[in-house]
Design a protein around this motif. Structure first.
Motif, short mmCIF file in Angstrom:
data_model
loop_
_atom_site.label_atom_id
_atom_site.label_comp_id
_atom_site.label_asym_id
_atom_site.label_seq_id
_atom_site.Cartn_x
_atom_site.Cartn_y
_atom_site.Cartn_z
N SER A 3 38.07 -30.11 -41.56
CA SER A 3 37.28 -30.41 -42.75
C SER A 3 36.36 -31.60 -42.54
N PRO A 4 35.39 -31.80 -43.45
CA PRO A 4 34.52 -32.98 -43.35
C PRO A 4 35.29 -34.29 -43.49
N GLN A 5 36.51 -34.23 -44.01
CA GLN A 5 37.32 -35.44 -44.17
C GLN A 5 38.09 -35.80 -42.91
N ALA A 6 38.03 -34.98 -41.87
CA ALA A 6 38.75 -35.25 -40.63
C ALA A 6 38.17 -36.49 -39.94
N TYR A 7 39.05 -37.23 -39.31
CA TYR A 7 38.62 -38.42 -38.57
C TYR A 7 39.42 -38.50 -37.28
N GLY A 8 38.84 -39.18 -36.29
CA GLY A 8 39.53 -39.26 -35.00
C GLY A 8 38.82 -40.19 -34.05
N HIS A 9 39.09 -39.97 -32.76
CA HIS A 9 38.45 -40.80 -31.72
C HIS A 9 38.72 -40.14 -30.38
N GLY A 10 37.90 -40.46 -29.41
CA GLY A 10 38.10 -40.01 -28.04
C GLY A 10 38.18 -41.17 -27.09
N GLY A 11 38.63 -40.87 -25.87
CA GLY A 11 38.72 -41.89 -24.84
C GLY A 11 38.10 -41.39 -23.55
N PHE A 12 37.50 -42.28 -22.78
CA PHE A 12 36.77 -41.91 -21.57
C PHE A 12 37.65 -41.21 -20.55
N THR A 13 38.92 -41.55 -20.50
CA THR A 13 39.82 -40.97 -19.51
C THR A 13 40.16 -39.51 -19.80
N GLY A 14 39.78 -39.03 -21.00
CA GLY A 14 40.05 -37.64 -21.35
C GLY A 14 41.03 -37.47 -22.49
N THR A 15 41.15 -38.47 -23.33
CA THR A 15 42.09 -38.45 -24.44
C THR A 15 41.35 -38.26 -25.76
#
Length: 328
Positions: free
Chosen positions: A254-266
């Motif tokens: 949904s548009p309410q989803a939130y998150g993050h990524g990491g350079f190592t592949g996470t």
């Protein structure tokens, strides 16, 4: 099925430790700021200089904690501390004196420097090193007992390798060289964790700051404020779902989803509307010659998110058909 990593056995979501890279920002630094804010010790709209006297330079008295969290501070994205500084003290001076590139609030520029400064604010306010504060106040209460900076030597054997040196896998050390220059503890990178323990963190977020025993770790209003969509698909510390692209989040979150990524592949994505989270841990930097690895990984993240939503929907329909809970 999981594949063995460099002959080290099959990776386990319970025990294999992954270099989280920039997930450090939202699994350690951002919730630490939230905890201190809930305790009345940090005001997001106060200048950074009120907490870090060494943060000096033209226009920097206007930079607030909120600017750091929303990546609107005016600082540039990156500074090669590992080559510019001889040690952690030199690196700190470089970050503190780094000039602004833009007026605070003028534009969104994702910057590791913002998170590094936030980590130092946590230390200044709590009078405790960042790694100790997040361990005692966040990770131990959540049962995240393996999540830590600077893995001790016995734990390194369980870490997914992040590089190769003279034909041997390098595991348990930090991939991010700026974090390494800062002695392994930094607001932007350096944390290690497992799939199971990131699931515990994501479940706490879905419960809006409450532990599984009902004890409140964070105020629900604080969780809501930090994860609310802002400018440039940035919340406070978090990234919000760009629904115009299927990269990273697929098409069903949904548009309410939130998150993050990491350079190592996470990566980690949390969707309160669907009551679902998706954690993906890889060590893509172990094979740096793999062409277009980050582009392919973003596509994998999107497909995984869609698969998780479809699985949840099928499970809910099955439960309702069997007379189970009407709401999943």
């Amino acid at each position: 099925d999981a594949l063995p990593i460099c002959g080290s056995g099959v990776p386990s979501p319970d025990s294999t430790l992954y270099d989280l890279a920039s997930l450090t920002k939202i699994v350690a630094t951002t919730p630490a700021i939230m905890l201190l804010m809930d305790r009345g010790l940090i005001d997001l709209d106060r200048p950074v200089r009120d907490y870090l006297a060494g943060f000096i330079g033209e226009g920097k008295d206007a930079v607030t904690v909120r600017h750091l969290l929303s990546h609107t501070s005016g600082l540039r994205a990156f500074l090669p501390l590992n080559t510019l500084a001889d040690d952690a003290e030199d690196a700190r001076e470089l970050v503190m004196s780094e000039p602004l590139r833009w007026r605070p609030g003028a534009r969104v520029e994702y910057s590791d420097l913002n998170a590094i400064l936030l980590g130092w604010i946590v230390e200044a306010v709590s009078q405790t090193p960042l790694d100790e504060f997040v361990r005692d106040e966040l990770h131990v209460p959540l049962g995240m007992n393996q999540t830590q900076f600077n893995l001790p030597r016995p734990a390194r054997a369980r870490a997914a390798p992040i590089n190769v040196w003279r034909g041997h896998p390098i595991r348990g050390v930090i991939h991010d060289q700026n974090a390494a220059r800062l002695n392994g503890v930094a607001g932007h990178a350096g944390l290690y964790s497992t799939g199971r323990e990131l699931a515990l963190f994501a479940q706490m977020q879905l419960r809006r700051g409450t532990l599984d025993d009902g004890v409140s770790l964070l105020r629900p209003e604080t969780v809501d404020a930090f994860t609310r969509p802002g400018r440039g698909h940035r919340a406070l510390g978090w990234t919000t779902n760009d629904t115009t692209s299927s990269d990273d989040t697929g098409t069903l979150l949904s548009p309410q989803a939130y998150g993050h990524g990491g350079f190592t592949g996470t990566s980690i994505w949390i969707d309160p509307s669907h009551n679902v989270f998706v954690v993906l841990l890889t060590n893509r930097v172990y094979a740096p010659r793999t062409g277009r690895s980050i582009t392919r990984l973003k596509a994998v993240r999107g497909r995984l998110a869609d698969a998780a939503l479809r699985l949840k929907e099928r499970s809910c329909r099955l439960l309702m058909a069997l007379g189970g809970a009407a709401r999943c």
